[in-house]
Design a protein around this motif. Structure first.
Motif, PDB file in Angstrom:
ATOM      1  N   THR A  27     -13.006  -2.218  -8.134  1.00  0.00           N
ATOM      2  CA  THR A  27     -13.106  -1.894  -6.713  1.00  0.00           C
ATOM      3  C   THR A  27     -11.946  -2.482  -5.925  1.00  0.00           C
ATOM      4  O   THR A  27     -11.350  -1.812  -5.082  1.00  0.00           O
ATOM      5  CB  THR A  27     -14.437  -2.446  -6.149  1.00  0.00           C
ATOM      6  OG1 THR A  27     -15.496  -1.868  -6.892  1.00  0.00           O
ATOM      7  CG2 THR A  27     -14.601  -2.114  -4.695  1.00  0.00           C
ATOM      8  N   ARG A  30      -8.756  -0.682  -6.614  1.00  0.00           N
ATOM      9  CA  ARG A  30      -8.757   0.605  -5.920  1.00  0.00           C
ATOM     10  C   ARG A  30      -8.424   0.409  -4.439  1.00  0.00           C
ATOM     11  O   ARG A  30      -7.671   1.169  -3.841  1.00  0.00           O
ATOM     12  CB  ARG A  30     -10.152   1.217  -6.067  1.00  0.00           C
ATOM     13  CG  ARG A  30     -10.166   2.722  -6.065  1.00  0.00           C
ATOM     14  CD  ARG A  30     -11.572   3.219  -6.348  1.00  0.00           C
ATOM     15  NE  ARG A  30     -11.961   3.046  -7.729  1.00  0.00           N
ATOM     16  CZ  ARG A  30     -13.162   2.596  -8.131  1.00  0.00           C
ATOM     17  NH1 ARG A  30     -14.070   2.256  -7.248  1.00  0.00           N
ATOM     18  NH2 ARG A  30     -13.452   2.483  -9.397  1.00  0.00           N
ATOM     19  N   ARG A  31      -8.996  -0.639  -3.859  1.00  0.00           N
ATOM     20  CA  ARG A  31      -8.781  -0.927  -2.451  1.00  0.00           C
ATOM     21  C   ARG A  31      -7.347  -1.336  -2.164  1.00  0.00           C
ATOM     22  O   ARG A  31      -6.797  -1.034  -1.131  1.00  0.00           O
ATOM     23  CB  ARG A  31      -9.704  -2.084  -2.020  1.00  0.00           C
ATOM     24  CG  ARG A  31     -11.022  -1.662  -1.522  1.00  0.00           C
ATOM     25  CD  ARG A  31     -10.947  -1.335  -0.055  1.00  0.00           C
ATOM     26  NE  ARG A  31     -10.618  -2.499   0.743  1.00  0.00           N
ATOM     27  CZ  ARG A  31      -9.694  -2.505   1.672  1.00  0.00           C
ATOM     28  NH1 ARG A  31      -9.014  -1.431   1.931  1.00  0.00           N
ATOM     29  NH2 ARG A  31      -9.460  -3.595   2.386  1.00  0.00           N
ATOM     30  N   ARG A  33      -4.532  -0.800  -3.956  1.00  0.00           N
ATOM     31  CA  ARG A  33      -3.504  -0.195  -4.814  1.00  0.00           C
ATOM     32  C   ARG A  33      -2.178  -0.076  -4.085  1.00  0.00           C
ATOM     33  O   ARG A  33      -1.124  -0.119  -4.709  1.00  0.00           O
ATOM     34  CB  ARG A  33      -3.971   1.159  -5.341  1.00  0.00           C
ATOM     35  CG  ARG A  33      -4.265   2.173  -4.265  1.00  0.00           C
ATOM     36  CD  ARG A  33      -5.030   3.339  -4.818  1.00  0.00           C
ATOM     37  NE  ARG A  33      -5.749   4.000  -3.734  1.00  0.00           N
ATOM     38  CZ  ARG A  33      -6.680   4.895  -3.911  1.00  0.00           C
ATOM     39  NH1 ARG A  33      -7.035   5.242  -5.117  1.00  0.00           N
ATOM     40  NH2 ARG A  33      -7.284   5.443  -2.881  1.00  0.00           N
ATOM     41  N   SER A  34      -2.213   0.060  -2.746  1.00  0.00           N
ATOM     42  CA  SER A  34      -0.944   0.165  -2.019  1.00  0.00           C
ATOM     43  C   SER A  34      -0.138  -1.125  -2.149  1.00  0.00           C
ATOM     44  O   SER A  34       1.091  -1.104  -2.094  1.00  0.00           O
ATOM     45  CB  SER A  34      -1.186   0.502  -0.552  1.00  0.00           C
ATOM     46  OG  SER A  34      -2.050  -0.434   0.011  1.00  0.00           O
TER      47      SER A  34
END
Lengths: 323, 310
Positions: A27, A30-31, A33-34
């Motif tokens: 999670t 995913r949050r 990734r930037s």
């Protein structure tokens, strides 16, 4: 409460924490990734900049070798060499700013943005404890920041070695602030401290933009503090004798001057008038070359201790404060 | 499997004081919502609905008193796995897609049920759409899907229907009702528009100024009151015990009276009030004592004691 009645809930809690450890990591990845993308781009840019600086240095050197600036016709080669040196210094200044940017752009928004948008309420009502959520939230950026900072430190060393080969300037000594701050392990610890400070400020301020501004100021203040405290981290060596500068190797000269007849020390820059500082005995206060890595070690330990304290404060604030 | 929820309240608050920004919001709240019921949490804005739900969800720490969900501390690991919460602003990560949001639910909750989550969504909500690009109502559906997929025992929903169109509202309510029926889920949902919840709630909890004004089964609440209508003449109002509110409009006086007993004869007509009438009367009469169907007994053992005794 009987063990029997407690058993099912304890079991389910245990399986919950086991089931969601990798899930929590997924999670958070995913949050954030930037963050990977930006860190990758920053590293790429730093390496490209370093390579360009090195190329410019070697090119200017070979031009200068071919046409030594002793003749007026070759003055231009000297200015090329000086331009290449200046470019390296800009590179070093940019790397010195990196911790500030990490604090403001990675650390400060990390939790502040969640608090501002209320998404922490979403996370804190999943089957994951506050502490584990925060740990996952922090661990990933810490790993990314460490990797980036190590890469930048290596790039700085790479550029510095080229600068030392190609120019005679004495600004590339390890003790010079732009070198010291971007070289070895200190810049890595500075980046982690900035991250931790940014996160703490974000948790306290709870709004992204003000947190970023305050973090910039706080990180600048911390750099100033460490700049000020650095000479005092290890005992200063003193040399008193006759003649001029006699220290060997890469030393960090803190102060030098003359020993007056009454035995008092007068630094050269405080000489009242020309001629009054001409006396046989001089003193030199300095850190010697062998103190470099111990000093980097001590400063790193201090930086990391501050980072740990800021992180502990973040946990405490988040545990206590309302959501 | 033994139903551990039996005999334990879905939510039990005992002497609950919660302050927000230094101001008291919940004042010594004492209440019990039985498990397996759908409870309508109503009251005016600022009455304490959101604070109560957030405290029950373990997001706010009580300044005094306790709150227990099925006997568990909502801030504990055991409590957290058993509750699902949807906040008033339906927070979600705007940059994640719907599919990623649901995957997050699966990743963070060991008991995740994709089939339950899917019930909240429909074909108009694309799995690949970013949450930030959805309409308010669609976002609410995703937030509810995340809560439902957790397969929790207690659903705490703050204004879940507020930004839904009538069709979606119907869909969402029927999904919630069937979850309550199939899995025995306890649902506490707030609204400041009672009409939204009337008909689906079998329990009502009215909060005002951080205190309980009404608490109990909705049908008992209406059955336990009488709406009397009669002439507006000054001396005509009967002297009855338990008058909650007296209103005179034109030549007619309306009394809301507690108790189903004595009905004055003569010109007075008596009927059972609607739930909305009842709630409005209580809100307009802050002096009237609270109606509480199951008063919490101070000496009654707490849920954990009962468990221990069992």
């Amino acid at each position: 409460m009987s063990a029997q009645s407690l058993a099912p809930s304890t079991d389910s809690a245990k399986s919950a924490s086991v089931a969601s450890r990798s899930g929590l990591l997924r999670t958070v990845v995913r949050r954030q990734r930037s963050l990977f993308l930006v860190a990758g781009l920053v590293l790429l840019a730093v390496v490209a900049w370093a390579a360009a600086d090195r190329a410019a240095l070697f090119k200017a050197r070979s031009q200068s070798d071919a046409c030594p600036p002793v003749s007026p016709a070759c003055d231009v080669t000297l200015s090329h060499l000086m331009d290449a040196e200046t470019a390296v210094q800009y590179f070093q200044y940019a790397l010195m700013l990196l911790p500030l940017l990490i604090g403001a752009f990675v650390g400060a928004p990390l939790i502040a943005q969640e608090l501002e948008r209320g998404t922490h309420r979403l996370m804190l009502t999943q089957s994951v404890s506050r502490a584990r959520w925060l740990t996952a939230q922090l661990a990933l950026p810490a790993a990314v920041v460490t990797t980036t900072a190590v890469g930048c430190s290596l790039a700085a060393a790479w550029v510095r070695s080229a600068a030392r080969q190609t120019t005679v300037q004495n600004v590339w000594g390890r003790w010079e602030t732009p070198v010291y701050s971007t070289f070895g392990i200190v810049p890595v610890a500075s980046a982690l401290l900035a991250l931790a400070v940014g996160v703490l400020v974000g948790v306290l301020v709870r709004r992204t933009l003000p947190a970023m501004g305050i973090t910039l100021v706080a990180c600048a203040g911390l750099s100033a503090f460490f700049y000020w405290i650095r000479p005092h981290l290890l005992p200063v060596r003193t040399w008193v004798g006759h003649g001029g500068f006699q220290l060997k190797g890469e030393v960090w000269m803190l102060q030098d001057g003359v020993v007056r007849k009454d035995g008092s020390w007068l630094p050269y820059d405080q000489c009242p008038a020309p001629g009054t500082c001409r006396t046989g005995t001089v003193f030199e206060q300095y850190h010697e070359a062998s103190q470099f890595w111990p000093m980097q070690g001590i400063e790193t330990a201090l930086l990391l201790a501050c980072a740990a304290a800021a992180t502990a404060a973040t946990y405490a604030v988040l545990r206590r404060r309302a959501c | 499997m033994i139903d551990r929820t039996e005999g334990t309240a879905a939510v039990r608050a005992d002497g609950l004081d919660v302050r927000r920004g230094g101001k008291p919001v919940l004042r010594g709240l004492r209440l019990e919502i039985p498990a397996g019921r759908v409870c309508a949490l109503v009251g005016p804005n600022g009455g304490g609905k959101t604070t109560f739900l957030e405290t029950a969800a373990g997001l706010l720490r009580p300044d005094r008193g306790t709150v227990r969900l099925l006997g568990e501390d909502p801030g504990s690991d055991a409590g957290r796995t058993r509750l699902a919460f949807v906040g008033q602003d339906k927070p979600l990560y705007p940059r994640l897609t719907v599919a990623e949001t649901l995957r997050m639910g699966r990743d963070l909750n060991p008991g995740w049920r994709p089939d339950l989550a899917a019930r909240m969504l429909d074909e108009r909500i694309s799995e690949r759409a970013r949450v930030g690009s959805l309409s308010g109502g669609q976002r609410t559906r995703v937030a509810l899907a995340l809560a439902l997929g957790k397969a929790a025992d207690v659903l705490l929903l703050d204004e879940p229907l507020a930004d839904l169109d009538p069709l979606s509202r119907h869909h969402v309510t029927s999904v919630l009702m069937s979850d309550a029926a199939e899995r025995g889920t306890s649902i506490v949902m707030s609204s400041h528009v009672l009409a939204e919840l009337e008909g689906m709630a079998d329990e009502v909890l009215l909060l005002d100024h951080g205190r309980v004004r009404m608490s109990g089964p909705a049908d008992e609440a209406t059955a336990d009151h009488r709406l009397l209508t009669g002439p507006a003449a000054e001396d005509a109002a009967p002297d009855l015990p338990g008058v909650v509110e007296t209103r005179t409009r034109g030549r007619q006086t309306t009394l809301l009276v507690r108790g189903d007993g004595t009905v004055p004869g003569g010109p007075w007509q008596s009927e059972e009030p609607s739930l909305e009438t009842l709630l409005m009367s209580y809100l307009r009469s802050p002096e009237a004592p609270a109606w509480i169907a199951r008063p919490l007994d101070d000496t009654a053992p707490t849920a954990t004691h009962q468990e221990a005794a069992a």
